[in-house]
Design a protein around this motif. Structure first.
Motif, mmCIF file in Angstrom:
data_model
loop_
_atom_site.group_PDB
_atom_site.id
_atom_site.type_symbol
_atom_site.label_atom_id
_atom_site.label_comp_id
_atom_site.label_asym_id
_atom_site.label_seq_id
_atom_site.Cartn_x
_atom_site.Cartn_y
_atom_site.Cartn_z
ATOM 1 N N PHE A 145 12.769 55.965 24.707
ATOM 2 C CA PHE A 145 13.813 58.041 24.329
ATOM 3 C C PHE A 145 12.731 58.948 25.212
ATOM 4 O O PHE A 145 12.860 60.128 25.971
ATOM 5 N N PRO A 146 11.451 59.103 24.320
ATOM 6 C CA PRO A 146 10.634 59.957 24.710
ATOM 7 C C PRO A 146 10.025 59.941 25.708
ATOM 8 O O PRO A 146 9.807 61.192 26.908
ATOM 9 N N ALA A 147 10.024 58.659 26.620
ATOM 10 C CA ALA A 147 9.517 58.328 28.158
ATOM 11 C C ALA A 147 10.556 59.140 28.949
ATOM 12 O O ALA A 147 10.223 60.037 29.699
ATOM 13 N N ASP A 148 11.752 59.367 28.504
ATOM 14 C CA ASP A 148 12.771 59.143 29.110
ATOM 15 C C ASP A 148 13.257 61.118 29.129
ATOM 16 O O ASP A 148 13.167 61.882 30.128
ATOM 17 N N VAL A 149 13.105 61.560 28.409
ATOM 18 C CA VAL A 149 12.929 62.982 28.058
ATOM 19 C C VAL A 149 11.966 63.613 29.380
ATOM 20 O O VAL A 149 12.217 64.762 29.380
ATOM 21 N N ILE A 150 10.648 63.090 29.293
ATOM 22 C CA ILE A 150 9.675 63.839 29.908
ATOM 23 C C ILE A 150 10.233 63.775 31.559
ATOM 24 O O ILE A 150 9.809 64.512 31.955
ATOM 25 N N LYS A 151 10.199 62.775 31.731
ATOM 26 C CA LYS A 151 10.504 61.977 33.162
ATOM 27 C C LYS A 151 11.780 63.234 33.356
ATOM 28 O O LYS A 151 11.834 63.463 34.154
ATOM 29 N N SER A 152 12.849 63.664 32.047
ATOM 30 C CA SER A 152 13.447 64.521 32.851
ATOM 31 C C SER A 152 13.718 65.648 32.916
ATOM 32 O O SER A 152 13.603 66.425 34.560
ATOM 33 N N ARG A 153 12.342 65.848 32.502
ATOM 34 C CA ARG A 153 11.368 67.182 32.318
ATOM 35 C C ARG A 153 10.922 67.201 33.738
ATOM 36 O O ARG A 153 11.211 68.276 34.945
#
Length: 308
Positions: free
Chosen positions: A241-249
């Motif tokens: 999830f942390p990598a997904d948050v960064i990717k979305s931003r």
């Protein structure tokens, strides 16, 4: 070795079946999970705008209804999931054979849990290239209203609704060229490869645990296959999830900074928990979504193997 030295014709047929079954699973996954995926992207990208998952869903429905709101980005989402899952499952089958050779197994059915997880890790490298551009368009469409409001432009809602996947893709290509479509590729790798290590590891491990004594994991039936798929999905999203948050931003705001810098910026200004903002809708949506994905994949694969 009988299981790892298939003829070229059989290997091609198996690859096509895996590819097709993965495509069908991808379509099913999108229509089951898209509203909560839209909610996840909005909460990741605009963490102070919504009080929680329910508030986000209600506000999205109130302002933009179903197709323009909850199912925004569903066309590129279908394209993304068909592209990703067809390549992912075809790659997974091929990588299983490769790992079987390394582990000196006669068949991919004899692979260890680590072997299956490693095959998923390797397959995700290839699927990331197909996923990144389509998911970039999907995320931008899902967060269109929030970006519009943040910029405080004079663009009307009517014009906002005329932004299609094709127009958005054309605009990105005009301004940034092909590299613009691959913005967020590095965090996609960091999300997908370890994620699918745990995804397939969790799925195969759950299938083994759910099999009765003397029963193979391929014989556990539809319900247990769905449970195993749900377990794989929950493990996947909890890990990545942390990598997904960064990717979305990075994708929504078209940021040009590194994922490390974006991650540190989120941590410093919003706190550690911001890296898990939107996790609840992701976990809730992944349970039916991955359950349906693996149900459709396994049983369409069985059906095609029997008739061809």
């Amino acid at each position: 070795m009988r299981g790892t030295t298939e003829s070229g014709g059989n290997s091609l047929k198996t690859g096509v079946i895996d590819f097709t079954a993965g495509s069908l699973g991808g379509v099913a996954l999108v229509y089951v999970s898209q509203p909560l995926d839209t909610c996840k992207v909005k909460m990741q990208t605009f963490p102070t705008l919504y009080r929680g998952m329910i508030h986000c869903l209600i506000e999205t429905f109130r302002k933009d209804r179903i197709w323009r709101g909850l199912y925004a980005g569903s066309v590129p989402a279908v394209v993304a999931n068909v592209a990703e899952n067809s390549v992912l499952f075809a790659g997974y089958g091929a990588c299983q054979k490769l790992v079987a050779v390394v582990e000196k197994k006669d068949s991919i059915k004899d692979l260890s849990l680590l072997g299956n997880a490693t095959a998923g890790f390797l397959a995700a490298f290839f699927s990331s290239f197909t996923l990144c551009p389509t998911e970039l368009i999907k995320c931008k469409l899902q967060a269109l209203r929030e970006m519009h409001n943040q910029k405080k432009t004079a663009q009307s809602d009517a014009k906002l609704y005329h932004i299609t996947p094709y127009k958005l893709t054309r605009e990105i290509l005009r301004k940034e060229g092909i590299p613009g479509l691959f913005r967020g590729l590095t965090p996609t790798f960091f999300r997908e490869m370890p994620g699918y290590f745990f995804f397939f590891g969790g799925y195969e491990g759950a299938r083994q645990l759910l099999a009765k004594p003397g029963q193979s994991k391929d014989e556990i039936g539809p319900l247990r296959t769905m449970i195993a798929g749900a377990v794989g999905g929950v493990v996947l999203w909890t890990v990545i999830f942390p990598a997904d948050v960064i990717k979305s931003r990075i994708q929504v705001a078209s940021l040009r900074t590194s994922m490390t810098r974006v991650g540190l910026q989120i941590y410093r200004t919003e706190g550690f928990l911001a890296l898990y903002n939107g996790l609840l809708p992701s976990v809730i949506r992944t349970i039916p979504a991955t359950a349906v994905l693996f149900l459709v994949y396994e049983y369409s694969k069985k059906f095609m193997t029997e008739i061809f």
